[in-house]
Design a protein around this motif. Structure first.
Motif, PDB file in Angstrom:
ATOM      1  N   ARG A 148       0.837  -1.350  -0.023  1.00 37.87           N
ATOM      2  CA  ARG A 148      -0.058  -0.241   0.373  1.00 37.87           C
ATOM      3  C   ARG A 148       1.152   1.558   0.307  1.00 37.87           C
ATOM      4  O   ARG A 148       0.678   2.150  -0.802  1.00 37.87           O
ATOM      5  N   GLU A 149       1.767   1.575   1.047  1.00 34.41           N
ATOM      6  CA  GLU A 149       2.923   2.237   0.963  1.00 34.41           C
ATOM      7  C   GLU A 149       3.201   2.951  -0.624  1.00 34.41           C
ATOM      8  O   GLU A 149       3.678   3.298  -1.021  1.00 34.41           O
ATOM      9  N   TYR A 150       4.220   1.904  -0.932  1.00 34.40           N
ATOM     10  CA  TYR A 150       4.263   1.985  -2.582  1.00 34.40           C
ATOM     11  C   TYR A 150       3.464   2.752  -3.489  1.00 34.40           C
ATOM     12  O   TYR A 150       4.319   3.124  -4.109  1.00 34.40           O
ATOM     13  N   MET A 151       2.329   2.070  -3.620  1.00 37.60           N
ATOM     14  CA  MET A 151       1.086   2.741  -4.494  1.00 37.60           C
ATOM     15  C   MET A 151       1.347   4.054  -3.925  1.00 37.60           C
ATOM     16  O   MET A 151       1.067   4.495  -5.171  1.00 37.60           O
ATOM     17  N   GLU A 152       0.882   3.998  -2.757  1.00 37.83           N
ATOM     18  CA  GLU A 152       0.710   5.858  -2.185  1.00 37.83           C
ATOM     19  C   GLU A 152       1.583   6.072  -2.841  1.00 37.83           C
ATOM     20  O   GLU A 152       1.678   7.396  -3.233  1.00 37.83           O
ATOM     21  N   GLU A 153       2.523   5.990  -2.450  1.00 39.15           N
ATOM     22  CA  GLU A 153       3.556   7.631  -2.824  1.00 39.15           C
ATOM     23  C   GLU A 153       4.689   7.146  -3.701  1.00 39.15           C
ATOM     24  O   GLU A 153       5.087   7.980  -4.141  1.00 39.15           O
ATOM     25  N   CYS A 154       4.742   6.251  -4.764  1.00 39.34           N
ATOM     26  CA  CYS A 154       5.254   5.380  -5.580  1.00 39.34           C
ATOM     27  C   CYS A 154       4.772   5.149  -6.975  1.00 39.34           C
ATOM     28  O   CYS A 154       5.162   5.486  -8.448  1.00 39.34           O
ATOM     29  N   SER A 155       3.617   5.035  -7.474  1.00 38.40           N
ATOM     30  CA  SER A 155       2.383   4.615  -7.699  1.00 38.40           C
ATOM     31  C   SER A 155       2.819   3.947  -8.607  1.00 38.40           C
ATOM     32  O   SER A 155       2.581   3.193  -9.688  1.00 38.40           O
ATOM     33  N   VAL A 156       3.429   2.407  -7.868  1.00 39.35           N
ATOM     34  CA  VAL A 156       3.788   1.339  -8.123  1.00 39.35           C
ATOM     35  C   VAL A 156       3.490   0.002  -7.442  1.00 39.35           C
ATOM     36  O   VAL A 156       3.694  -0.261  -6.319  1.00 39.35           O
TER      37      VAL A 156
END
Length: 157
Positions: free
Chosen positions: A54-62
């Motif tokens: 979730r954090e990677y999706m929120e911060e990096c859109s990946v």
């Protein structure tokens, strides 16, 4: 009377691309600047791996695959921002979807300077990254562990 000691569980991912570059997040919150690995606080009811995705999706859109565990905090660490005790867990991650971020070459090179929270990203050659390039002790230890686990250890100071 029971005294509660708040714990803040955080999860971070070390992402290294095919060019042997590691992803670094440069951030500024409430006037404090810091460089760290992408990730953040676990939400109630969330597991470590799901929280990191979730954090990677929120911060990096990946979208990322969470691979092996690297390090978990094994000493007392007081939060940089509040009166909680930090427990940080680090994993190696691999991007599933393309990493399409506006990468910077200079730390704290923020595009937008409105509000109180800023973030920019850099890809830094593992061979060039120094421990002092990371703000937090736990990130430095996680980097050392990562380098040891991958036979890349050198005299990083």
């Amino acid at each position: 009377m029971q005294i509660l000691y708040p714990f803040n569980v955080r999860v971070y991912g070390l992402l290294v691309n095919e060019q042997n570059e590691i992803l670094i997040s440069d951030e500024q919150e409430y006037g404090k600047q810091f460089s760290k690995f992408p990730g953040g606080g676990l939400e109630h009811g969330e597991g470590l791996r799901d929280g990191l995705k979730r954090e990677y999706m929120e911060e990096c859109s990946v979208e990322v695959d969470v691979l092996e565990h690297i390090y978990t905090t094994d000493f007392y660490e007081h939060s940089y921002f509040n009166n909680s005790q930090i427990i940080s867990v680090y994993y190696r991650v691999r991007n599933i979807t393309p990493l399409n971020l506006p990468f910077k070459t200079i730390a704290f090179d923020f595009d937008e300077m409105e509000g109180e929270i800023f973030q920019s990203f850099r890809l830094v050659k593992l061979s060039d990254l120094q421990l002092d390039d990371l703000t937090f002790k736990t990130d430095r230890i996680a980097l050392e562990e990562f380098l040891k686990q991958n036979d890349l250890a050198s005299t990083k100071k």
